[in-house]
Structure formats: C-alpha cells, structure tokens
Scaffold this motif. Structure first.
Motif, short mmCIF file in Angstrom:
data_model
loop_
_atom_site.label_atom_id
_atom_site.label_comp_id
_atom_site.label_asym_id
_atom_site.label_seq_id
_atom_site.Cartn_x
_atom_site.Cartn_y
_atom_site.Cartn_z
N VAL A 156 -9.00 -1.37 7.49
CA VAL A 156 -10.31 -0.77 7.26
C VAL A 156 -10.32 0.70 7.68
O VAL A 156 -10.87 1.56 6.97
CB VAL A 156 -11.40 -1.55 8.02
N HIS A 157 -9.71 1.01 8.81
CA HIS A 157 -9.71 2.39 9.29
C HIS A 157 -8.92 3.32 8.38
O HIS A 157 -9.32 4.46 8.14
CB HIS A 157 -9.16 2.44 10.72
N MET A 158 -7.80 2.85 7.85
CA MET A 158 -7.03 3.70 6.93
C MET A 158 -7.80 3.89 5.61
O MET A 158 -7.78 4.98 5.04
CB MET A 158 -5.66 3.09 6.67
N GLN A 159 -8.49 2.86 5.17
CA GLN A 159 -9.33 3.01 3.98
C GLN A 159 -10.43 4.04 4.24
O GLN A 159 -10.71 4.90 3.40
CB GLN A 159 -9.95 1.67 3.58
N ALA A 160 -11.07 3.94 5.41
CA ALA A 160 -12.14 4.87 5.75
C ALA A 160 -11.64 6.30 5.85
O ALA A 160 -12.38 7.25 5.57
CB ALA A 160 -12.79 4.44 7.07
N LEU A 161 -10.38 6.45 6.24
CA LEU A 161 -9.77 7.78 6.33
C LEU A 161 -9.46 8.35 4.95
O LEU A 161 -9.17 9.53 4.81
CB LEU A 161 -8.49 7.69 7.16
N GLY A 162 -9.54 7.50 3.94
CA GLY A 162 -9.23 7.93 2.58
C GLY A 162 -7.78 7.70 2.19
O GLY A 162 -7.34 8.15 1.13
N HIS A 163 -7.04 7.00 3.06
CA HIS A 163 -5.62 6.75 2.82
C HIS A 163 -5.30 5.28 3.12
O HIS A 163 -4.66 4.97 4.12
CB HIS A 163 -4.76 7.67 3.69
N PRO A 164 -5.75 4.36 2.25
CA PRO A 164 -5.49 2.93 2.50
C PRO A 164 -4.01 2.62 2.48
O PRO A 164 -3.19 3.38 1.96
CB PRO A 164 -6.23 2.24 1.36
N ILE A 165 -3.67 1.49 3.05
CA ILE A 165 -2.28 1.09 3.19
C ILE A 165 -1.72 0.65 1.84
O ILE A 165 -2.37 -0.07 1.08
CB ILE A 165 -2.15 -0.03 4.23
N VAL A 166 -0.52 1.10 1.56
CA VAL A 166 0.16 0.77 0.30
C VAL A 166 0.26 -0.74 0.14
O VAL A 166 0.65 -1.46 1.07
CB VAL A 166 1.56 1.42 0.26
N GLY A 167 -0.14 -1.23 -1.03
CA GLY A 167 -0.05 -2.65 -1.33
C GLY A 167 -1.21 -3.48 -0.82
O GLY A 167 -1.16 -4.71 -0.91
N ASP A 168 -2.25 -2.84 -0.29
CA ASP A 168 -3.37 -3.59 0.28
C ASP A 168 -4.30 -4.06 -0.85
O ASP A 168 -5.09 -3.29 -1.39
CB ASP A 168 -4.14 -2.73 1.27
N GLN A 169 -4.20 -5.34 -1.16
CA GLN A 169 -4.97 -5.92 -2.27
C GLN A 169 -6.48 -5.98 -1.97
O GLN A 169 -7.28 -6.15 -2.89
CB GLN A 169 -4.46 -7.33 -2.57
N LEU A 170 -6.87 -5.85 -0.72
CA LEU A 170 -8.28 -5.91 -0.35
C LEU A 170 -8.94 -4.54 -0.26
O LEU A 170 -10.10 -4.38 -0.62
CB LEU A 170 -8.45 -6.64 0.98
N TYR A 171 -8.20 -3.57 0.26
CA TYR A 171 -8.83 -2.29 0.60
C TYR A 171 -8.29 -1.09 -0.17
O TYR A 171 -8.78 0.02 0.01
CB TYR A 171 -8.67 -2.03 2.10
N ALA A 172 -7.32 -1.29 -1.04
CA ALA A 172 -6.75 -0.17 -1.81
C ALA A 172 -6.96 -0.38 -3.30
O ALA A 172 -6.11 -0.02 -4.11
CB ALA A 172 -5.27 -0.01 -1.48
N THR A 173 -8.08 -0.98 -3.67
CA THR A 173 -8.31 -1.35 -5.06
C THR A 173 -8.46 -0.15 -5.99
O THR A 173 -8.37 -0.31 -7.21
CB THR A 173 -9.56 -2.24 -5.17
N ASP A 174 -8.70 1.04 -5.44
CA ASP A 174 -8.81 2.24 -6.28
C ASP A 174 -7.45 2.87 -6.54
O ASP A 174 -7.37 3.91 -7.19
CB ASP A 174 -9.73 3.28 -5.62
N PHE A 175 -6.38 2.24 -6.06
CA PHE A 175 -5.04 2.79 -6.22
C PHE A 175 -4.18 1.84 -7.05
O PHE A 175 -4.53 0.67 -7.25
CB PHE A 175 -4.39 3.01 -4.84
#
Length: 209
Positions: A156-175
């Motif tokens: 959640v914190h990396m998503q909030a920073l604007g840099h979600p974790i690579v391969g994160d199916q929950l929080y990186a849906t815009d990538f």
C-alpha cells in the motif's frame, strides 16, 4: 515437502526458514487452502508455533517457535519493535529521491477484499523507510524497512508513493503486469534476540530477483 524452503537456523527453540512465493504462511479458510508453510512444518515438527506471517505472494524469511515460551518471547520482541526486518522490492518507475519514508495510516477495505487502503480517520499508524538500491529501465530496486507491521503495508505504501511493486496484482493495476512472473517483494533480512541464549541474530536470504 520443503524442497523450496531453505532452513537458515534450526535448534530446539526456534526455526528460521525461507518461504517461497505462492505458498501461504498459515492455512486459509477451506480445505483447498490447507497447504501452507506452517502446515508443512507441523508434519515434521509437531507443536511448532507461528510468530509472524508473510503474504502468500511474498517470499522470504520467517521465524517459527518450537515451544510456547519461545513464541511468547518472540511475540514480545515483535510487539516492542525490537525485531528488525528488511525487504527487497522492484517497483515501477523511478522515485525522484534516493531515500525517504512513508507515514500513512492503513486499514482493511471490506468493500474490496483482500485489499487495504490509506485512511487518515480510521487507519492504523504505519511507517515504512525506503532506499533506492538500483535504477533500471522502467523500474527501481529498493530496500524497504517497515517500522510498523501492518498487513499489506509495503504494498500500500509503495502504491501511495506512486511506485507500486512490480507484479502486484492488487495494487499495480494501472501498470502492465504481463511482464512480471511474480510479486517482486522478498523479506531478505531478519534480526532478533534469541529467546534463550540472548544472542542477537541476523539472518539473510538474498532475493531471487
């Protein structure tokens, strides 16, 4: 049964082991979610006890207790935040700074399980320190040090920073997730005090990515 689970420490009091990506830490609800690292360890060490957990898709180090006094001692260390943990992650994009911290309260989002969200009114205080290790085309390798231990905190914190974790199916849906074979988050180091000997232990399991 433990072919993908390297054991870094095994004595009469505790066990430190590496959990692979894709394996639950503890059983979930329903018989189809019985298989987990804890369940497998129970077959070999009856009476082994859970101390902390990692998300199913996160790999890395976990400590298990071999008896109740050890579990209680380790639980106190986690509660008192005298346990140090660090993670390696690949995140999308390139943070502008070389290091920083995220202080954003988090809570579970019952409307979109199993995700968590930032909520300044109802969330629990959460803090993560981050440091850039290497910038690569399209993503960055970072060191993450959680000060608190909330569920999905780093994600959640990396998503909030604007840099979600690579391969994160929950929080990186815009990538573009098609190029990632896994969630690129790994618990690489774990440091704590041995409940019996009093020795300060630091265990390391290098990230597989």
């Amino acid at each position: 049964m433990l072919t993908d689970c390297p054991i870094l420490l095994d004595d009469e009091h505790l066990l430190v082991i590496g959990k692979p990506e894709g394996l639950l830490s503890v059983p979930g609800k329903g018989p189809e979610k019985l298989d987990s690292l804890y369940w497998r360890l129970q077959q070999m060490w009856p009476g082994i006890r859970v101390v902390h957990r990692l998300d199913r898709d996160t790999s890395g180090l976990l400590v298990f207790a071999r008896n109740l006094p050890t579990q209680q001692h380790l639980n106190r260390q986690f509660a008192d935040r005298t346990v140090s943990k660090s993670y390696i992650a690949l995140v999308y994009g390139h943070p502008a700074e070389m290091k920083g911290e995220v202080n954003l309260p988090i809570r579970y989002d019952p409307d979109h399980p199993p995700t968590h969200i930032v909520d300044f009114e109802h969330g629990k205080p959460s803090q993560t320190l981050w440091t850039v290790l290497e910038r690569k085309p399209g993503h960055t390798r970072v060191l993450l040090e959680p000060v608190t231990g909330r569920s999905h905190q780093l994600r959640v914190h990396m998503q909030a920073l604007g840099h979600p974790i690579v391969g994160d199916q929950l929080y990186a849906t815009d990538f573009d997730l098609s190029t990632a074979s896994r969630l690129c988050l790994h618990a690489e180091t774990l440091e704590f005090t041995h409940p019996v000997s009093g020795e300060r232990l630091r265990l390391t399991l290098p990230a597989p990515f």
